[in-house]
Design an enzyme around this catalytic site. Sequence first.
Site, mmCIF file in Angstrom:
data_model
loop_
_atom_site.group_PDB
_atom_site.id
_atom_site.type_symbol
_atom_site.label_atom_id
_atom_site.label_comp_id
_atom_site.label_asym_id
_atom_site.label_seq_id
_atom_site.Cartn_x
_atom_site.Cartn_y
_atom_site.Cartn_z
ATOM 1 C CD GLU A 113 28.160 -0.269 -2.227
ATOM 2 O OE1 GLU A 113 27.303 -0.747 -1.452
ATOM 3 O OE2 GLU A 113 27.877 0.206 -3.349
ATOM 4 C CG ASP A 115 30.096 1.596 -5.028
ATOM 5 O OD1 ASP A 115 30.147 0.411 -4.679
ATOM 6 O OD2 ASP A 115 29.207 2.385 -4.653
ATOM 7 C CD GLU A 117 27.963 2.505 -8.480
ATOM 8 O OE1 GLU A 117 27.040 1.803 -8.054
ATOM 9 O OE2 GLU A 117 28.063 3.740 -8.260
#
Length: 292
Positions: A113, A115, A117
């Site tokens: 993953e 990210d 955020e």
Amino acid sequence: MPLFVFLFLFLFPSSNYGQGGPPSPGYYPSSRIGSIGFNQGFTNLWGSQHQSIDQGTLTIWLDRNSGSGFKSLSPYSSGYFGAAIKLHPGYTAGVITSFYLSNSEDHPGNHDEIDIEFLGTTQNKPYILQTNVYIRGSGDGNIIGREIKIRLWFDPTRDFHNYAILWNPNEIIFFVDDVPIRRYPRKSDATFPLRPMWVYGSIWDASSWATENGKYKADYQYQPFVGRYNNFKIAGCKASNSASCRPASGSPLSSSGLSRQQYDAMGWVQRNYKVYDYCQDSKRDHSLTPEC
């Protein structure tokens, strides 16, 4: 400064975001990639009743019933992935608005993953932008995060700003308005995501950790919490034809890395706005993150 002016500024601050901006990076990868409509590259993944499209802008929202998420139509083995995002103002503690790459559906319990955020916040405190990288399950079970957090030099609730992830076989670069804010180089196969990933976005309740380590929770008297996305950009090598595809670059250099001007701009951001770096956290077990 007169006392009444000081008291006014203290009691009613105009902004908790930085003044001015970073030096020019000299190279603008988003300008080299055409925008696509949401339906050209993405589809709803969950919370379809909490998602709408109007005049090219995707709106997703969280209330006490549900959040919402979307997913790309194809997986990619590398590429440049971006969107313009406008965040919800006011009290947003516990709420995560995100744009990221993942293969969690293909490799549950052992996924990769990358990210971006936005960590919700309380009144009159700025959002935190968290970047993170997970490799082969480091985001599953006993989580080994590679978080770097920054404040922004502008208010992300007042207008749309461009956020992007560049991922190629040599590096991951995170951009805000074409300014590189973090570069994560491939130092070994064990510390770098190499398997194809999909592009996602979502808004959801992460009250257990999102705001000051879970101190402040989502408060649904302020619902709905809204995230708006447009100006989607995908310039990637699809997993189905990655062998014949040239990986994207985030700099004017033919090789990997950034130009000197880009490094200067990134250095300015990290000196002035970085608030957390996992490699500098003395409480972490750095044998688990050998790239530090």
